[in-house]
Design a protein around this motif. Structure first.
Motif, PDB file in Angstrom:
ATOM      1  N   THR A  75       0.723  -1.334   0.093  1.00 54.31           N
ATOM      2  CA  THR A  75       0.088  -0.015  -0.019  1.00 54.31           C
ATOM      3  C   THR A  75       0.862   1.229   0.156  1.00 54.31           C
ATOM      4  N   ARG A  76       2.226   1.131   0.083  1.00 59.66           N
ATOM      5  CA  ARG A  76       3.174   2.164  -0.115  1.00 59.66           C
ATOM      6  C   ARG A  76       4.424   1.581  -0.277  1.00 59.66           C
ATOM      7  N   LEU A  77       5.375   2.466  -0.857  1.00 58.68           N
ATOM      8  CA  LEU A  77       6.632   2.022  -1.314  1.00 58.68           C
ATOM      9  C   LEU A  77       7.669   3.174  -0.792  1.00 58.68           C
ATOM     10  N   HIS A  78       8.710   2.354  -0.137  1.00 59.22           N
ATOM     11  CA  HIS A  78       9.830   3.241   0.497  1.00 59.22           C
ATOM     12  C   HIS A  78      10.985   3.149  -0.566  1.00 59.22           C
ATOM     13  N   LEU A  79      11.600   4.349  -0.789  1.00 61.25           N
ATOM     14  CA  LEU A  79      12.622   4.529  -1.860  1.00 61.25           C
ATOM     15  C   LEU A  79      13.951   5.566  -1.252  1.00 61.25           C
ATOM     16  N   VAL A  80      14.781   4.729  -1.292  1.00 59.68           N
ATOM     17  CA  VAL A  80      16.177   5.460  -0.672  1.00 59.68           C
ATOM     18  C   VAL A  80      17.163   5.626  -1.884  1.00 59.68           C
ATOM     19  N   ASP A  81      17.536   6.980  -1.899  1.00 61.53           N
ATOM     20  CA  ASP A  81      18.645   7.285  -3.011  1.00 61.53           C
ATOM     21  C   ASP A  81      19.927   7.277  -2.407  1.00 61.53           C
ATOM     22  N   LEU A  82      20.601   6.098  -2.136  1.00 66.16           N
ATOM     23  CA  LEU A  82      21.964   5.746  -1.498  1.00 66.16           C
ATOM     24  C   LEU A  82      22.949   6.624  -2.109  1.00 66.16           C
ATOM     25  N   ASP A  83      22.863   6.818  -3.522  1.00 62.64           N
ATOM     26  CA  ASP A  83      23.700   7.922  -4.129  1.00 62.64           C
ATOM     27  C   ASP A  83      23.540   9.075  -3.280  1.00 62.64           C
ATOM     28  N   VAL A  85       9.542   5.452 -11.258  1.00 61.15           N
ATOM     29  CA  VAL A  85       8.703   4.678 -10.192  1.00 61.15           C
ATOM     30  C   VAL A  85       7.377   5.390  -9.887  1.00 61.15           C
ATOM     31  N   ALA A  86       7.343   6.650  -9.470  1.00 62.27           N
ATOM     32  CA  ALA A  86       6.206   7.225  -8.844  1.00 62.27           C
ATOM     33  C   ALA A  86       5.268   7.163  -9.838  1.00 62.27           C
ATOM     34  N   ALA A  87       5.556   7.318 -11.222  1.00 67.84           N
ATOM     35  CA  ALA A  87       4.573   7.573 -12.279  1.00 67.84           C
ATOM     36  C   ALA A  87       4.027   6.073 -12.560  1.00 67.84           C
ATOM     37  N   ALA A  88       4.743   5.073 -12.473  1.00 75.68           N
ATOM     38  CA  ALA A  88       4.272   3.697 -12.849  1.00 75.68           C
ATOM     39  C   ALA A  88       3.427   3.079 -11.892  1.00 75.68           C
ATOM     40  N   LEU A  89       3.317   3.585 -10.619  1.00 75.11           N
ATOM     41  CA  LEU A  89       2.419   3.188  -9.405  1.00 75.11           C
ATOM     42  C   LEU A  89       1.409   3.738  -8.944  1.00 75.11           C
ATOM     43  N   LYS A  90       0.502   3.087  -8.544  1.00 82.11           N
ATOM     44  CA  LYS A  90      -0.794   3.904  -8.202  1.00 82.11           C
ATOM     45  C   LYS A  90      -0.795   4.157  -6.571  1.00 82.11           C
ATOM     46  N   ILE A  91       0.068   3.376  -5.893  1.00 87.32           N
ATOM     47  CA  ILE A  91       0.160   3.527  -4.307  1.00 87.32           C
ATOM     48  C   ILE A  91       1.372   4.614  -4.238  1.00 87.32           C
ATOM     49  N   PRO A  92       1.037   5.367  -3.130  1.00 90.19           N
ATOM     50  CA  PRO A  92       1.911   6.488  -2.713  1.00 90.19           C
ATOM     51  C   PRO A  92       3.460   6.057  -2.498  1.00 90.19           C
ATOM     52  N   VAL A  93       4.310   6.897  -2.867  1.00 89.72           N
ATOM     53  CA  VAL A  93       5.707   6.618  -2.667  1.00 89.72           C
ATOM     54  C   VAL A  93       6.501   7.642  -1.675  1.00 89.72           C
ATOM     55  N   GLN A  94       7.279   7.181  -0.631  1.00 90.28           N
ATOM     56  CA  GLN A  94       7.966   8.080  -0.043  1.00 90.28           C
ATOM     57  C   GLN A  94       9.513   7.894  -0.213  1.00 90.28           C
ATOM     58  N   VAL A  95      10.237   9.078   0.079  1.00 91.06           N
ATOM     59  CA  VAL A  95      11.776   8.900  -0.600  1.00 91.06           C
ATOM     60  C   VAL A  95      12.562   9.492   0.373  1.00 91.06           C
ATOM     61  N   SER A 142       7.204  17.546  -6.465  1.00 89.92           N
ATOM     62  CA  SER A 142       6.808  17.805  -7.565  1.00 89.92           C
ATOM     63  C   SER A 142       6.615  16.697  -8.530  1.00 89.92           C
ATOM     64  N   LEU A 143       7.640  15.713  -8.255  1.00 90.28           N
ATOM     65  CA  LEU A 143       7.545  14.357  -9.037  1.00 90.28           C
ATOM     66  C   LEU A 143       6.555  13.559  -9.014  1.00 90.28           C
ATOM     67  N   GLY A 144       5.513  13.692  -7.862  1.00 90.79           N
ATOM     68  CA  GLY A 144       4.274  12.889  -7.634  1.00 90.79           C
ATOM     69  C   GLY A 144       4.721  12.041  -6.235  1.00 90.79           C
ATOM     70  N   VAL A 145       5.643  12.204  -5.732  1.00 89.55           N
ATOM     71  CA  VAL A 145       6.275  11.538  -4.503  1.00 89.55           C
ATOM     72  C   VAL A 145       5.285  11.991  -3.456  1.00 89.55           C
ATOM     73  N   GLN A 146       4.817  11.149  -2.555  1.00 91.69           N
ATOM     74  CA  GLN A 146       4.029  11.676  -1.807  1.00 91.69           C
ATOM     75  C   GLN A 146       4.620  12.117  -0.196  1.00 91.69           C
ATOM     76  N   ARG A 147       5.705  11.645  -0.008  1.00 94.23           N
ATOM     77  CA  ARG A 147       6.081  12.129   1.236  1.00 94.23           C
ATOM     78  C   ARG A 147       7.995  12.095   1.091  1.00 94.23           C
ATOM     79  N   ALA A 148       8.488  13.260   1.617  1.00 93.60           N
ATOM     80  CA  ALA A 148       9.935  13.332   1.562  1.00 93.60           C
ATOM     81  C   ALA A 148      10.523  12.955   3.026  1.00 93.60           C
ATOM     82  N   ILE A 149      11.679  12.148   3.025  1.00 91.61           N
ATOM     83  CA  ILE A 149      12.197  11.732   4.322  1.00 91.61           C
ATOM     84  C   ILE A 149      13.433  12.578   4.521  1.00 91.61           C
ATOM     85  N   LEU A 150      13.446  13.405   5.587  1.00 90.00           N
ATOM     86  CA  LEU A 150      14.733  14.076   5.843  1.00 90.00           C
ATOM     87  C   LEU A 150      15.188  13.444   7.093  1.00 90.00           C
TER      88      LEU A 150
END
Length: 254
Positions: free
Chosen positions: A45-53, A69-79, A94-102
């Motif tokens: 129901t949600r995807l967690h993405l981490v940009d290790l670089d 990834v965000a455009a391809a999914l129907k579920i929310p993405v957090q990055v 602005s890319l369609g990501v629902q939540r930004a992780i700081l």
């Protein structure tokens, strides 16, 4: 309890690190979009993405992949990963990501976190990655003197939507979550806590249900779903059924 599959991006590939060590990475997929769709198809129901670089360099590196990834999914993405100023956070959302992780900025620029929480209400999550109770920063390459519980309290007051807590010594080890640290952190704040690091089995996820009443509302699963130790669909069903699974299915709470 929400079970959230994780995709860690390194060089455009899906990888997993061992205890946050970039020199101990294992590639699990070369097509992040296909992997993300696989988890969505299995009931995530949600995807967690981490940009290790990005976490390592200090600014997002894999934005084109994240956008796909965000455009391809129907579920929310957090990055998360490399988000250390307002411009980068705004660009990501602005890319369609629902939540930004700081992460790092929560330690170095807490006032910025407060400003972003006001500007993007409900979309700012703080990732607290701890090594022996102290907060690690800059892609886990440095360890501060800030206590994880102290930082969680400050971020909750600033308006963070949730806290993602990772025990670095458990991450990628399949040794199970650090239940006591999660209990201590969740008991001290009034916003949701996401457990991350160490999940090795469906039973680990069921065990986390004991912490749900104090605010541990979801769990991120990474290496275990790639190695096959955890079947994502089965895991989601297990924490949804609770103690009344469909007839003939395994009762993990027995």
């Amino acid at each position: 309890m929400e079970v959230i599959p994780a995709i860690d991006l390194l060089g455009g590939n899906c990888v997993r690190l061992y205890q946050g060590d970039y020199d101990q990475s294992q590639v699990f997929g070369e097509d992040p979009v296909a992997v993300a769709k696989q988890w969505e198809d299995q009931g995530a129901t949600r995807l967690h993405l981490v940009d290790l670089d990005g976490a390592k360099s200090g600014e997002p590196v894999n934005l084109p992949v994240i956008a796909k990834v965000a455009a391809a999914l129907k579920i929310p993405v957090q990055v998360g990963g490399g988000l250390r100023d307002r411009a980068r956070v705004a660009e990501l959302l602005s890319l369609g990501v629902q939540r930004a992780i700081l992460g790092t900025v929560a330690v170095e620029k807490p006032e910025l976190v407060g400003e972003l929480c006001k500007e993007f209400p409900g979309q700012i999550v703080v990732g607290i990655d701890a090594r022996n109770g102290k907060v690690a920063t800059k892609g886990w390459l440095e360890t501060s003197e800030v206590e994880a519980t102290e930082l969680a309290g400050r971020m909750a007051k600033l308006g963070a939507a949730a806290i993602i807590y990772t025990d670095i010594h458990r991450d990628g080890t399949l040794q199970g979550p650090n239940m006591e640290s999660l209990r201590e952190l969740a008991a001290g704040i009034d916003i949701p806590v996401v457990a991350s690091g160490g999940v090795s089995s469906v039973q680990d996820l069921v065990n986390l249900l004991k912490l749900e009443p104090i605010g541990v509302t979801s769990a991120i699963v990474g290496r275990a779903i790639y190695t096959g130790d955890v079947d994502l669909k089965e895991a989601i069903q297990a924490v949804t059924w609770r103690d009344v699974p469909p007839e003939g299915e395994m009762n993990y709470l027995a």
